[in-house]
Design an enzyme around this catalytic site. Structure first.
Site, PDB file in Angstrom:
ATOM      1  N   ALA A   8       2.923 -11.640   7.680  1.00 33.99           N
ATOM      2  CA  ALA A   8       1.741 -10.751   6.786  1.00 33.99           C
ATOM      3  C   ALA A   8       0.509 -11.224   7.646  1.00 33.99           C
ATOM      4  CB  ALA A   8       1.615 -10.901   5.128  1.00 33.99           C
ATOM      5  N   CYS A   9      -0.284 -10.325   7.937  1.00 31.41           N
ATOM      6  CA  CYS A   9      -1.678 -10.334   8.365  1.00 31.41           C
ATOM      7  C   CYS A   9      -2.669  -9.548   7.546  1.00 31.41           C
ATOM      8  CB  CYS A   9      -1.794 -10.565   9.973  1.00 31.41           C
ATOM      9  SG  CYS A   9      -1.917  -8.386  10.488  1.00 31.41           S
ATOM     10  N   PRO A  10      -4.343  -9.957   8.065  1.00 32.65           N
ATOM     11  CA  PRO A  10      -5.152  -9.375   7.263  1.00 32.65           C
ATOM     12  C   PRO A  10      -5.162  -7.666   7.062  1.00 32.65           C
ATOM     13  CG  PRO A  10      -5.830 -11.266   8.219  1.00 32.65           C
ATOM     14  CD  PRO A  10      -4.729 -11.705   8.852  1.00 32.65           C
ATOM     15  N   THR A  16       1.829  -8.452  12.046  1.00 29.84           N
ATOM     16  CA  THR A  16       2.596  -8.029  11.312  1.00 29.84           C
ATOM     17  C   THR A  16       3.640  -8.193  11.746  1.00 29.84           C
ATOM     18  OG1 THR A  16       1.266  -7.813   9.464  1.00 29.84           O
ATOM     19  CG2 THR A  16       3.476  -7.604   9.141  1.00 29.84           C
TER      20      THR A  16
END
Length: 492
Positions: A8-10, A16
């Site tokens: 998960a990335c921002p 992701t």
């Protein structure tokens, strides 16, 4: 061994899924079994209970909090940033194997330590202040981007259908003709404008959420709305979000009787937080920030010639430097903020940023096509995909190349993107769409010089990549062969 992983990335877009793909490929190469749950913007398919139960270890390749983290209580857990999974997935698997051989804390204690709220953009516990600040801001940006894309593209479509004078059309609630193209253009413009009005409140609300969870959302949204009201703009939204998060975090430390503890997060904290943040934004900090925004707007409006070119070069370099990371998002958010100002210089900035963002993947696609022997087979395959990613303004398409060879790739792409940004500003190209890449060229002012700036930057960057790729390599030795030799040496 069996592993499960969360990536998960921002923003929940490119990093992701790149991390997931890298982990899956590394597990396949090592003969291990791995299943990944991508907690991205497109949603995710949760890992099954059986997968989690049978896993020897868990890998969290995340830059934000993990949804439903309590599912993994009692399992050995390895945590790392998303980029580490992209750059060194094999190393993460090795760490997971080592963790699986270590004793694990009691499941009940682990569940208590790893509990997270359902909304998953909360900063990771235990991170340093610099990392926490970055993740707070990126959380706000990640929730804001869908509003930017929807509102900005609708506004751009309205200009394509009805011309720039469509902003003067009467409200569609009073006058709408389903048989009139102008009416449909007005409808798109007014829907897009309504979406744009949420940008600053959403930014502030979810920055506050990242700091202090759900009770901070209402104070953050209200603070962001007040920032718009007093003319403080995006800068005011950033301040309002940080202020709301800090106020709620402070209030949560106050000990209260058990009888009212249940209503604190639902009533008391949002009420007091909104009152404090609203008062501060209206009376104390809003006006100075509005004056600063006015000065910035006036400065941008007055930019011309060499100054404009330097700004374009700086923004282009920022867009290319970390390819979708925090520095890239700062430049992109700055450009999007200018769309609401609507001045010619602000539209030129948007054009320069989008043009520069297309350069890294397009340049690497070109370089890998022209001199394929300098790239590995995997990089050449990524290069074919990078044509479409670059044309769509998805700068992350260059990440696989940068991850494998950052010292050669990143400076080369920065040079090309800075060149494109400077040329686009110098040519006076304008753009009202916040996304779309080459596919929104009909909405560009001065489209031919704009396309020329992109082509020149791509050629400059590709040439720099090819020169850099040959530095330090014996003449005539393909990159793939060197890579294989280095891999063998490491294994030995």
């Amino acid at each position: 061994m069996k592993y499960v992983a969360i990536t998960a990335c921002p923003t929940g877009i490119a990093h992701t899924y790149m991390a997931a793909e890298a982990l899956e490929q590394a597990a396949q190469d090592a003969g291990e079994e791995l299943k990944v749950e991508t907690q991205g913007s497109a949603g995710s398919t949760p890992l099954s209970d059986e997968d989690i139960r049978s896993a020897d270890a868990v890998i969290f390749a995340v830059d934000v909090g993990v949804r439903d983290r309590e599912r993994f209580a009692g399992k050995p857990i390895v945590e790392a940033p998303v980029k580490q999974a992209i750059n060194d997935a094999a190393g993460l698997l090795q760490r997971a194997a080592e963790a699986a051989r270590q004793p694990v804390a009691d499941a009940g204690d682990a569940a208590a330590e790893t509990a997270e709220p359902a909304l998953a953009s909360k900063v990771t516990a235990g991170a340093g202040f610099g990392n926490r600040l970055r993740q707070w801001l990126m959380t706000g940006v990640s929730y804001m981007i869908p509003f930017v894309a929807a509102g900005g593209l609708l506004i751009a479509l309205s200009f394509a259908l009805g011309g720039y004078q469509i902003t003067d059309a009467p409200p569609v609630t009073e006058q709408f003709d389903a048989a009139s193209l102008v009416s449909w253009a007005a409808l798109a413009n007014q829907i897009g404008s309504a979406a744009f009005e949420f940008l600053v409140p959403v930014l502030a609300g979810f920055i506050a959420f990242a700091i202090a969870d759900r009770p901070a959302i209402a104070p953050g949204f209200v603070g962001g709305a007040i920032a718009v009201t007093v003319g403080a703009g995006f800068l005011g939204g950033l301040v309002a979000g940080l202020l709301a998060g800090a106020v709620i975090a402070g209030l949560k430390t106050v000990k209260v009787p058990r009888g009212i503890a249940g209503i604190m997060p639902v009533v008391v904290l949002p009420l007091l937080g909104t009152l404090v943040v609203g008062a501060l934004m209206f009376v104390v900090v809003g006006k100075p920030i509005a004056l600063a925004m006015t000065a910035l707007t006036d400065w941008l409006t007055g930019l011309s010639g060499a100054n404009a070119a330097l700004l374009g070069a700086l923004l282009g370099a920022m867009i290319a430097f970390d390819m979708g990371g925090p520095i890239n998002k700062v430049a992109y958010t700055f450009a999007v903020g200018g769309l609401s100002i609507g001045s010619t210089t602000s539209l030129e900035i948007m054009a320069a940023v989008m043009a520069a963002g297309m350069v890294p993947p397009l340049a690497l696609a070109l370089a890998s096509a022209v001199r394929g022997r300098l790239f590995t087979p995997a990089e050449r395959a990524n290069g074919r995909t990078a044509w479409l990613l670059g044309a769509s303004f998805i700068t992350e398409g260059a990440i696989p190349f940068a991850a494998a060879d950052p010292l050669r790739i990143i400076p080369s792409t920065v040079i090309g993107a800075a060149t494109t940004g400077a040329l686009s500003m110098s040519f006076g190209a304008t753009l009202r769409a916040p996304h779309g890449g080459i596919f929104v060229t009909p909405l560009v002012g001065n489209p031919l010089p704009y396309l020329a700036a992109i082509v020149i930057g791509v050629v400059v960057s590709a040439a720099a990549v090819l020169v850099a790729k040959q530095i330090g390599r014996p003449a005539g030795e393909p990159a793939a062969e060197q890579t294989a030799e280095r891999t063998a040496a490491v294994a030995a």
